[in-house]
Design an enzyme around this catalytic site. Structure first.
Site: not given
Ligand code: GLN
Length: 486
Positions: A75, A150, A174
Protein backbone atom coordinates in the site's frame (compact mmCIF):
# COMPACT_ATOMS: atom_id res chain seq x y z
CA UNK A 1 -0.76 -17.36 -9.42
CA UNK A 2 -0.22 -20.26 -7.06
CA UNK A 3 -0.15 -20.06 -3.25
CA UNK A 4 2.95 -19.01 -1.31
CA UNK A 5 3.63 -22.58 -0.31
CA UNK A 6 3.28 -23.94 -3.85
CA UNK A 7 5.52 -21.22 -5.26
CA UNK A 8 8.08 -21.84 -2.53
CA UNK A 9 8.17 -25.54 -3.44
CA UNK A 10 8.62 -24.67 -7.11
CA UNK A 11 11.51 -22.34 -6.32
CA UNK A 12 13.41 -24.69 -4.02
CA UNK A 13 12.85 -27.64 -6.37
CA UNK A 14 14.15 -25.46 -9.20
CA UNK A 15 10.99 -26.02 -11.24
CA UNK A 16 10.63 -22.26 -11.64
CA UNK A 17 12.90 -19.40 -10.81
CA UNK A 18 11.95 -16.40 -8.69
CA UNK A 19 12.58 -14.26 -11.77
CA UNK A 20 10.04 -16.26 -13.80
CA UNK A 21 7.45 -15.93 -11.05
CA UNK A 22 8.10 -12.22 -10.70
CA UNK A 23 7.87 -11.79 -14.44
CA UNK A 24 4.51 -13.56 -14.42
CA UNK A 25 3.23 -11.02 -11.87
CA UNK A 26 4.69 -8.09 -13.81
CA UNK A 27 3.11 -9.36 -17.04
CA UNK A 28 -0.27 -9.62 -15.39
CA UNK A 29 0.11 -6.12 -13.99
CA UNK A 30 0.91 -4.82 -17.45
CA UNK A 31 -2.04 -6.65 -18.94
CA UNK A 32 -4.64 -5.72 -16.32
CA UNK A 33 -3.67 -2.26 -15.12
CA UNK A 34 -5.31 -0.37 -18.02
CA UNK A 35 -8.63 -1.68 -16.64
CA UNK A 36 -7.92 -2.19 -12.94
CA UNK A 37 -5.71 0.71 -11.79
CA UNK A 38 -4.66 -0.99 -8.57
CA UNK A 39 -1.01 0.14 -8.69
CA UNK A 40 0.28 3.71 -8.42
CA UNK A 41 3.88 2.65 -9.03
CA UNK A 42 5.20 -0.57 -10.51
CA UNK A 43 8.73 -1.30 -9.34
CA UNK A 44 9.80 -3.56 -12.21
CA UNK A 45 13.53 -3.06 -12.00
CA UNK A 46 13.82 -3.47 -8.25
CA UNK A 47 11.48 -6.47 -8.28
CA UNK A 48 13.59 -8.31 -10.84
CA UNK A 49 16.72 -7.48 -8.87
CA UNK A 50 15.21 -8.88 -5.68
CA UNK A 51 14.11 -12.01 -7.56
CA UNK A 52 17.59 -12.48 -9.06
CA UNK A 53 19.08 -12.33 -5.57
CA UNK A 54 16.76 -15.16 -4.51
CA UNK A 55 17.69 -17.24 -7.55
CA UNK A 56 21.38 -16.69 -6.82
CA UNK A 57 20.88 -18.05 -3.30
CA UNK A 58 19.04 -21.12 -4.61
CA UNK A 59 21.79 -21.71 -7.16
CA UNK A 60 24.41 -21.47 -4.41
CA UNK A 61 22.55 -24.10 -2.40
CA UNK A 62 21.62 -21.65 0.36
CA UNK A 63 18.41 -22.02 2.30
CA UNK A 64 15.65 -19.53 1.49
CA UNK A 65 12.66 -18.47 3.57
CA UNK A 66 9.04 -19.14 2.67
CA UNK A 67 8.51 -15.61 1.30
CA UNK A 68 11.64 -15.54 -0.84
CA UNK A 69 10.72 -14.79 -4.46
CA UNK A 70 7.02 -14.16 -3.70
CA UNK A 71 5.52 -11.13 -5.52
CA UNK A 72 4.01 -8.70 -3.00
CA UNK A 73 2.02 -5.47 -3.39
CA UNK A 74 2.57 -2.67 -0.86
CA UNK A 75 0.00 0.00 0.00
CA UNK A 76 1.37 3.37 -0.98
CA UNK A 77 1.20 4.78 2.55
CA UNK A 78 4.16 2.62 3.59
CA UNK A 79 7.49 4.38 3.19
CA UNK A 80 9.87 2.71 0.78
CA UNK A 81 13.36 4.12 0.64
CA UNK A 82 14.16 5.64 -2.75
CA UNK A 83 10.71 4.81 -4.13
CA UNK A 84 8.05 7.50 -4.34
CA UNK A 85 5.41 7.16 -1.61
CA UNK A 86 2.37 9.31 -2.36
CA UNK A 87 -0.41 8.23 0.02
CA UNK A 88 -2.49 8.85 -3.11
CA UNK A 89 -2.21 12.57 -2.31
CA UNK A 90 -1.02 15.48 -4.44
CA UNK A 91 0.75 16.82 -1.40
CA UNK A 92 3.18 13.86 -1.47
CA UNK A 93 3.29 13.56 -5.27
CA UNK A 94 7.08 13.67 -5.41
CA UNK A 95 7.90 12.43 -1.92
CA UNK A 96 10.73 9.91 -1.96
CA UNK A 97 11.24 8.62 1.59
CA UNK A 98 14.80 8.62 2.91
CA UNK A 99 14.00 5.54 5.00
CA UNK A 100 12.23 2.21 4.82
CA UNK A 101 9.20 1.19 6.89
CA UNK A 102 9.81 -1.68 9.29
CA UNK A 103 7.32 -3.98 7.56
CA UNK A 104 8.73 -3.52 4.07
CA UNK A 105 12.23 -3.94 5.45
CA UNK A 106 11.19 -7.21 7.07
CA UNK A 107 9.69 -8.43 3.81
CA UNK A 108 12.82 -7.46 1.87
CA UNK A 109 14.98 -9.25 4.45
CA UNK A 110 12.79 -12.34 3.99
CA UNK A 111 13.45 -12.24 0.23
CA UNK A 112 9.95 -11.00 -0.64
CA UNK A 113 9.67 -9.28 -4.00
CA UNK A 114 7.87 -5.94 -3.99
CA UNK A 115 6.20 -5.54 -7.38
CA UNK A 116 4.75 -2.11 -6.70
CA UNK A 117 2.89 0.40 -4.55
CA UNK A 118 -0.87 0.08 -4.50
CA UNK A 119 -3.62 2.66 -4.75
CA UNK A 120 -5.62 3.88 -1.74
CA UNK A 121 -7.98 6.58 -0.61
CA UNK A 122 -5.90 9.70 0.01
CA UNK A 123 -4.15 9.25 3.39
CA UNK A 124 -6.27 6.09 3.87
CA UNK A 125 -9.42 8.16 4.36
CA UNK A 126 -12.31 6.45 2.66
CA UNK A 127 -14.13 3.20 1.97
CA UNK A 128 -13.97 2.92 -1.81
CA UNK A 129 -10.49 4.05 -3.02
CA UNK A 130 -12.29 6.77 -4.97
CA UNK A 131 -10.59 9.44 -2.84
CA UNK A 132 -7.23 8.75 -4.50
CA UNK A 133 -5.89 11.89 -6.16
CA UNK A 134 -4.59 9.80 -9.05
CA UNK A 135 -6.93 7.04 -10.17
CA UNK A 136 -9.99 5.02 -9.26
CA UNK A 137 -9.30 1.32 -8.76
CA UNK A 138 -11.90 -1.05 -10.16
CA UNK A 139 -13.32 -4.14 -8.48
CA UNK A 140 -11.99 -7.19 -10.35
CA UNK A 141 -15.39 -8.90 -10.04
CA UNK A 142 -17.21 -6.03 -11.73
CA UNK A 143 -15.20 -3.20 -13.17
CA UNK A 144 -18.03 -0.70 -12.72
CA UNK A 145 -17.85 -1.20 -8.95
CA UNK A 146 -15.44 -0.09 -6.24
CA UNK A 147 -12.93 -2.47 -4.60
CA UNK A 148 -13.69 -1.00 -1.18
CA UNK A 149 -11.22 1.10 0.73
CA UNK A 150 -9.01 2.49 1.76
CA UNK A 151 -6.65 -0.39 0.83
CA UNK A 152 -8.59 -1.01 -2.40
CA UNK A 153 -5.50 -1.31 -4.59
CA UNK A 154 -3.96 -3.99 -2.38
CA UNK A 155 -7.21 -6.00 -2.27
CA UNK A 156 -7.91 -5.73 -6.00
CA UNK A 157 -4.31 -6.64 -6.91
CA UNK A 158 -4.52 -9.89 -4.94
CA UNK A 159 -8.03 -10.74 -6.19
CA UNK A 160 -6.96 -10.17 -9.81
CA UNK A 161 -3.76 -12.19 -9.36
CA UNK A 162 -1.42 -9.27 -10.01
CA UNK A 163 0.57 -10.36 -6.98
CA UNK A 164 0.33 -13.23 -4.50
CA UNK A 165 -0.19 -11.25 -1.29
CA UNK A 166 -0.18 -7.60 -0.29
CA UNK A 167 -0.07 -5.25 2.67
CA UNK A 168 -2.75 -2.79 3.67
CA UNK A 169 -3.48 -0.62 6.67
CA UNK A 170 -6.67 -0.67 8.72
CA UNK A 171 -7.78 2.30 10.82
CA UNK A 172 -11.52 1.66 10.76
CA UNK A 173 -11.84 -1.29 8.40
CA UNK A 174 -9.56 -0.50 5.48
CA UNK A 175 -8.20 -4.04 5.21
CA UNK A 176 -11.31 -6.03 6.08
CA UNK A 177 -13.89 -4.09 4.04
CA UNK A 178 -11.94 -4.19 0.73
CA UNK A 179 -11.10 -7.85 1.41
CA UNK A 180 -14.83 -8.45 1.69
CA UNK A 181 -15.63 -6.51 -1.51
CA UNK A 182 -12.87 -8.26 -3.51
CA UNK A 183 -13.40 -11.81 -2.23
CA UNK A 184 -10.03 -12.23 -0.52
CA UNK A 185 -8.77 -12.71 3.04
CA UNK A 186 -7.74 -9.59 4.96
CA UNK A 187 -6.56 -9.37 8.55
CA UNK A 188 -6.19 -6.46 10.94
CA UNK A 189 -3.89 -7.50 13.78
CA UNK A 190 -4.03 -6.52 17.45
CA UNK A 191 -2.94 -2.89 17.92
CA UNK A 192 0.81 -2.95 18.51
CA UNK A 193 1.51 -6.39 17.03
CA UNK A 194 2.90 -4.92 13.80
CA UNK A 195 5.23 -1.94 13.87
CA UNK A 196 3.84 1.28 12.41
CA UNK A 197 7.29 2.73 11.84
CA UNK A 198 7.22 4.11 8.32
CA UNK A 199 3.45 3.91 7.96
CA UNK A 200 2.23 7.41 7.12
CA UNK A 201 0.05 8.21 10.12
CA UNK A 202 -3.68 8.74 9.72
CA UNK A 203 -5.09 8.11 13.22
CA UNK A 204 -2.24 6.77 15.29
CA UNK A 205 -4.26 5.12 18.07
CA UNK A 206 -6.22 3.09 15.49
CA UNK A 207 -3.84 2.40 12.56
CA UNK A 208 -2.54 -1.14 12.07
CA UNK A 209 -0.80 -2.75 9.11
CA UNK A 210 -1.96 -6.18 8.01
CA UNK A 211 -1.95 -8.78 5.22
CA UNK A 212 -4.17 -9.63 2.24
CA UNK A 213 -4.07 -13.10 0.68
CA UNK A 214 -6.22 -15.38 -1.42
CA UNK A 215 -6.23 -17.91 1.39
CA UNK A 216 -6.05 -17.88 5.17
CA UNK A 217 -2.70 -19.62 4.96
CA UNK A 218 -1.16 -16.98 2.71
CA UNK A 219 -2.38 -14.21 5.03
CA UNK A 220 -1.04 -16.11 8.05
CA UNK A 221 2.39 -16.52 6.48
CA UNK A 222 2.57 -12.81 5.68
CA UNK A 223 1.52 -11.76 9.19
CA UNK A 224 4.22 -13.90 10.81
CA UNK A 225 6.76 -12.13 8.59
CA UNK A 226 5.75 -8.56 9.47
CA UNK A 227 4.76 -8.89 13.15
CA UNK A 228 7.09 -8.38 16.09
CA UNK A 229 8.55 -5.88 18.50
CA UNK A 230 10.19 -2.79 17.04
CA UNK A 231 11.96 -0.24 19.22
CA UNK A 232 11.17 2.40 16.55
CA UNK A 233 7.47 2.23 17.41
CA UNK A 234 6.67 3.16 21.02
CA UNK A 235 3.33 1.32 20.85
CA UNK A 236 4.96 -1.90 19.64
CA UNK A 237 4.25 -4.96 21.80
CA UNK A 238 7.04 -7.11 23.20
CA UNK A 239 5.53 -10.50 22.47
CA UNK A 240 6.72 -13.69 20.81
CA UNK A 241 5.30 -14.13 17.32
CA UNK A 242 3.90 -17.59 16.57
CA UNK A 243 4.29 -19.29 13.23
CA UNK A 244 0.61 -18.73 12.45
CA UNK A 245 0.64 -20.84 9.30
CA UNK A 246 2.14 -23.85 11.08
CA UNK A 247 -0.63 -23.86 13.68
CA UNK A 248 -3.66 -23.48 11.45
CA UNK A 249 -5.07 -26.90 12.13
CA UNK A 250 -4.40 -27.36 15.78
CA UNK A 251 -7.31 -25.97 17.70
CA UNK A 252 -10.61 -26.31 15.91
CA UNK A 253 -11.88 -29.82 16.33
CA UNK A 254 -15.34 -31.18 16.90
CA UNK A 255 -15.79 -31.58 20.62
CA UNK A 256 -13.24 -28.92 21.54
CA UNK A 257 -16.06 -26.50 22.18
CA UNK A 258 -15.02 -23.38 20.40
CA UNK A 259 -17.53 -20.75 21.48
CA UNK A 260 -18.56 -18.29 18.81
CA UNK A 261 -20.54 -15.17 19.65
CA UNK A 262 -22.78 -13.69 16.98
CA UNK A 263 -23.03 -9.92 17.46
CA UNK A 264 -26.78 -9.31 17.33
CA UNK A 265 -26.42 -5.55 16.71
CA UNK A 266 -24.76 -6.20 13.35
CA UNK A 267 -27.86 -7.92 11.97
CA UNK A 268 -31.17 -6.34 11.01
CA UNK A 269 -31.83 -2.87 9.64
CA UNK A 270 -29.45 -1.71 6.93
CA UNK A 271 -27.99 -5.15 6.31
CA UNK A 272 -28.38 -6.40 2.75
CA UNK A 273 -30.59 -9.53 2.91
CA UNK A 274 -28.21 -11.48 0.66
CA UNK A 275 -25.28 -10.64 2.94
CA UNK A 276 -27.35 -11.66 5.94
CA UNK A 277 -28.27 -14.99 4.32
CA UNK A 278 -24.65 -15.82 3.44
CA UNK A 279 -23.33 -14.95 6.89
CA UNK A 280 -26.13 -16.91 8.58
CA UNK A 281 -25.21 -19.90 6.46
CA UNK A 282 -21.55 -19.52 7.38
CA UNK A 283 -22.49 -19.53 11.07
CA UNK A 284 -24.45 -22.76 10.57
CA UNK A 285 -21.45 -24.21 8.81
CA UNK A 286 -19.21 -23.36 11.77
CA UNK A 287 -21.76 -24.99 14.05
CA UNK A 288 -21.60 -28.14 11.94
CA UNK A 289 -17.84 -28.04 12.34
CA UNK A 290 -18.31 -28.27 16.08
CA UNK A 291 -18.56 -24.68 17.31
CA UNK A 292 -21.07 -23.54 19.90
CA UNK A 293 -23.01 -20.52 18.70
CA UNK A 294 -24.18 -17.85 21.17
CA UNK A 295 -26.00 -14.63 20.32
CA UNK A 296 -24.13 -11.76 21.99
CA UNK A 297 -25.31 -8.22 22.48
CA UNK A 298 -22.80 -5.37 22.33
CA UNK A 299 -25.09 -2.41 23.01
CA UNK A 300 -22.41 0.29 22.68
CA UNK A 301 -21.55 -0.75 19.12
CA UNK A 302 -24.24 1.56 17.81
CA UNK A 303 -22.08 4.47 18.95
CA UNK A 304 -19.00 3.12 17.19
CA UNK A 305 -19.44 5.12 14.02
CA UNK A 306 -19.93 8.57 15.61
CA UNK A 307 -17.14 7.80 18.10
CA UNK A 308 -14.75 6.86 15.34
CA UNK A 309 -15.64 9.87 13.24
CA UNK A 310 -14.63 12.15 16.12
CA UNK A 311 -11.46 10.32 17.18
CA UNK A 312 -10.03 9.50 13.75
CA UNK A 313 -10.41 13.03 12.30
CA UNK A 314 -9.07 14.52 15.55
CA UNK A 315 -5.90 12.47 15.32
CA UNK A 316 -5.73 13.08 11.58
CA UNK A 317 -5.92 16.85 12.03
CA UNK A 318 -2.87 16.64 14.28
CA UNK A 319 -0.98 14.14 12.12
CA UNK A 320 -1.56 16.07 8.91
CA UNK A 321 -0.34 19.37 10.35
CA UNK A 322 3.17 18.38 9.22
CA UNK A 323 2.31 18.85 5.53
CA UNK A 324 2.93 22.55 5.45
CA UNK A 325 5.03 22.95 2.33
CA UNK A 326 8.22 23.16 4.38
CA UNK A 327 9.21 19.64 5.33
CA UNK A 328 7.55 17.33 2.82
CA UNK A 329 6.40 17.16 -0.76
CA UNK A 330 4.39 19.88 -2.39
CA UNK A 331 5.07 23.59 -1.86
CA UNK A 332 2.77 26.05 -3.54
CA UNK A 333 4.88 28.25 -5.87
CA UNK A 334 2.44 31.15 -6.02
CA UNK A 335 2.54 32.47 -2.47
CA UNK A 336 3.94 35.83 -1.43
CA UNK A 337 4.39 35.22 2.29
CA UNK A 338 4.80 32.33 4.71
CA UNK A 339 1.17 32.14 5.78
CA UNK A 340 -0.16 32.11 2.25
CA UNK A 341 2.46 29.47 1.37
CA UNK A 342 1.05 27.25 4.14
CA UNK A 343 -2.56 27.77 3.20
CA UNK A 344 -2.09 27.51 -0.57
CA UNK A 345 0.04 24.39 -0.26
CA UNK A 346 -2.58 22.71 1.89
CA UNK A 347 -5.51 23.88 -0.17
CA UNK A 348 -3.88 22.70 -3.42
CA UNK A 349 -2.31 19.56 -2.01
CA UNK A 350 -5.17 17.99 -0.05
CA UNK A 351 -8.35 16.55 -1.58
CA UNK A 352 -11.88 17.32 -0.41
CA UNK A 353 -12.24 14.36 1.99
CA UNK A 354 -8.93 15.04 3.69
CA UNK A 355 -9.91 18.69 4.17
CA UNK A 356 -13.25 17.61 5.59
CA UNK A 357 -11.51 15.38 8.14
CA UNK A 358 -9.03 18.08 9.12
CA UNK A 359 -11.88 20.53 9.69
CA UNK A 360 -13.94 18.06 11.73
CA UNK A 361 -10.91 17.13 13.80
CA UNK A 362 -9.78 20.68 14.39
CA UNK A 363 -13.31 21.58 15.48
CA UNK A 364 -13.62 18.60 17.82
CA UNK A 365 -10.30 19.42 19.49
CA UNK A 366 -10.80 23.15 19.84
CA UNK A 367 -11.22 24.85 23.20
CA UNK A 368 -14.84 24.80 24.30
CA UNK A 369 -15.70 21.76 22.16
CA UNK A 370 -13.02 19.36 23.33
CA UNK A 371 -15.03 18.03 26.31
CA UNK A 372 -18.25 17.77 24.37
CA UNK A 373 -16.77 15.84 21.45
CA UNK A 374 -13.28 14.42 21.80
CA UNK A 375 -13.40 13.59 25.50
CA UNK A 376 -16.92 12.19 25.18
CA UNK A 377 -15.81 10.04 22.25
CA UNK A 378 -12.91 8.67 24.29
CA UNK A 379 -15.35 7.70 27.06
CA UNK A 380 -17.62 5.92 24.61
CA UNK A 381 -14.54 4.19 23.22
CA UNK A 382 -14.05 2.71 26.68
CA UNK A 383 -17.67 1.51 26.74
CA UNK A 384 -17.15 -0.26 23.42
CA UNK A 385 -14.01 -1.89 24.77
CA UNK A 386 -15.96 -3.04 27.82
CA UNK A 387 -18.66 -4.56 25.60
CA UNK A 388 -15.95 -6.69 23.99
CA UNK A 389 -14.42 -7.63 27.33
CA UNK A 390 -17.80 -8.75 28.59
CA UNK A 391 -18.49 -10.73 25.42
CA UNK A 392 -15.15 -12.51 25.68
CA UNK A 393 -16.04 -13.72 29.17
CA UNK A 394 -18.46 -16.16 27.51
CA UNK A 395 -17.19 -16.66 23.97
CA UNK A 396 -13.81 -17.12 22.23
CA UNK A 397 -14.42 -15.17 19.03
CA UNK A 398 -17.13 -12.88 17.67
CA UNK A 399 -18.73 -13.08 14.25
CA UNK A 400 -20.56 -10.58 12.09
CA UNK A 401 -20.78 -9.56 8.45
CA UNK A 402 -17.70 -7.53 7.44
CA UNK A 403 -19.72 -4.89 5.63
CA UNK A 404 -23.46 -4.25 5.36
CA UNK A 405 -23.46 -4.63 1.56
CA UNK A 406 -21.40 -6.02 -1.30
CA UNK A 407 -19.36 -3.71 -3.56
CA UNK A 408 -21.30 -0.65 -4.69
CA UNK A 409 -21.00 1.21 -7.98
CA UNK A 410 -18.23 3.73 -8.50
CA UNK A 411 -19.66 7.20 -7.98
CA UNK A 412 -22.68 5.92 -6.04
CA UNK A 413 -21.65 7.37 -2.68
CA UNK A 414 -19.06 10.01 -3.50
CA UNK A 415 -21.45 12.91 -3.01
CA UNK A 416 -22.80 11.60 0.30
CA UNK A 417 -20.00 11.20 2.88
CA UNK A 418 -22.37 9.85 5.53
CA UNK A 419 -23.54 6.94 3.40
CA UNK A 420 -19.86 6.23 2.65
CA UNK A 421 -19.04 6.27 6.39
CA UNK A 422 -21.81 3.72 7.04
CA UNK A 423 -19.69 1.07 5.33
CA UNK A 424 -17.45 0.94 8.37
CA UNK A 425 -20.21 0.21 10.84
CA UNK A 426 -19.10 -3.35 11.56
CA UNK A 427 -15.36 -3.00 11.30
CA UNK A 428 -14.79 0.12 13.43
CA UNK A 429 -15.43 -1.38 16.90
CA UNK A 430 -12.39 -3.69 16.63
CA UNK A 431 -10.15 -0.69 15.87
CA UNK A 432 -11.55 1.30 18.77
CA UNK A 433 -10.80 -1.63 21.08
CA UNK A 434 -7.45 -2.52 19.46
CA UNK A 435 -8.60 -6.08 18.71
CA UNK A 436 -7.66 -8.36 15.81
CA UNK A 437 -10.20 -9.02 13.07
CA UNK A 438 -10.22 -11.05 9.88
CA UNK A 439 -12.49 -10.96 6.87
CA UNK A 440 -12.82 -13.97 4.63
CA UNK A 441 -15.05 -14.93 1.71
CA UNK A 442 -18.36 -16.58 2.67
CA UNK A 443 -20.39 -16.46 -0.52
CA UNK A 444 -21.64 -14.36 -3.43
CA UNK A 445 -24.75 -12.29 -3.96
CA UNK A 446 -27.06 -12.72 -6.97
CA UNK A 447 -24.92 -10.22 -8.92
CA UNK A 448 -21.90 -12.48 -8.47
CA UNK A 449 -20.21 -10.14 -5.97
CA UNK A 450 -18.24 -11.55 -3.03
CA UNK A 451 -19.54 -11.42 0.55
CA UNK A 452 -17.25 -11.23 3.58
CA UNK A 453 -17.48 -12.82 7.01
CA UNK A 454 -15.76 -11.00 9.86
CA UNK A 455 -14.29 -12.77 12.89
CA UNK A 456 -12.98 -10.66 15.76
CA UNK A 457 -10.73 -12.12 18.44
CA UNK A 458 -9.30 -11.27 21.83
CA UNK A 459 -6.16 -9.20 22.25
CA UNK A 460 -3.35 -11.20 20.58
CA UNK A 461 -5.89 -13.82 19.54
CA UNK A 462 -4.55 -13.95 15.98
CA UNK A 463 -3.63 -17.61 16.20
CA UNK A 464 -7.15 -18.63 17.12
CA UNK A 465 -8.68 -16.30 14.54
CA UNK A 466 -6.64 -17.90 11.79
CA UNK A 467 -7.62 -21.36 13.05
CA UNK A 468 -11.34 -20.62 13.00
CA UNK A 469 -11.05 -18.90 9.62
CA UNK A 470 -9.03 -21.79 8.23
CA UNK A 471 -11.49 -24.43 9.45
CA UNK A 472 -14.33 -22.56 7.77
CA UNK A 473 -12.37 -21.86 4.59
CA UNK A 474 -11.31 -25.47 4.19
CA UNK A 475 -14.92 -26.63 4.47
CA UNK A 476 -16.05 -24.32 1.64
CA UNK A 477 -15.04 -23.47 -1.92
CA UNK A 478 -15.45 -19.71 -1.78
CA UNK A 479 -11.75 -18.93 -1.70
CA UNK A 480 -11.19 -20.99 -4.84
CA UNK A 481 -13.48 -18.79 -6.97
CA UNK A 482 -11.74 -16.19 -9.05
CA UNK A 483 -13.00 -13.21 -10.97
CA UNK A 484 -13.06 -13.76 -14.75
CA UNK A 485 -10.14 -11.38 -15.31
CA UNK A 486 -7.95 -13.54 -13.03
N1 GLN B 1 -13.29 4.16 5.97
C1 GLN B 1 -12.69 4.56 7.20
C2 GLN B 1 -12.23 6.00 7.12
O1 GLN B 1 -12.41 6.59 6.09
C3 GLN B 1 -11.57 3.65 7.55
C4 GLN B 1 -10.33 3.97 6.82
C5 GLN B 1 -9.17 3.10 7.23
O2 GLN B 1 -9.34 2.09 7.89
N2 GLN B 1 -8.00 3.55 6.88
O3 GLN B 1 -11.72 6.54 8.04
Amino acid sequence: MASIRELHEQIINKERSAVEITQEALNRIQELEPKLHSFLTVTTEQALKQAQAVDAKVAAGEEIGILAGIPIGIKDNLCTKGIVTTCASRILENFVPPYESTVTQKLADAGGVMVGKTNLDEFAMGSSTENSAYQVTANPWDLSRVPGGSSGGSAAAVAADECVVSLGSDTGGSIRQPASFCGVVGMKPTYGLVSRYGLVAYASSLDQIGPFGRSVEDAAILLSAIAGYDPQDSTSLKVAIPNYAANLKSDFKVGKKLRIGVITETFGEGLDPEVEAAVTKAIQQLQELGAEIHPISCPSFRYGLPTYYIIAPSEASANLARYDGVKYGLRSPDADNLLSMYTRTRSQGFGAEVKRRIMIGTYALSAGYYDAYYLKAQKVRTLIKQDFEKAFETVDVLISPTAPTTAFRAGEKTTDPLSMYLNDLMTIPANLAGLPGISLPCGFDSKGLPIGLQIVGKVLGEEQLFQVAYAYEQSTNWHLQKPKMA
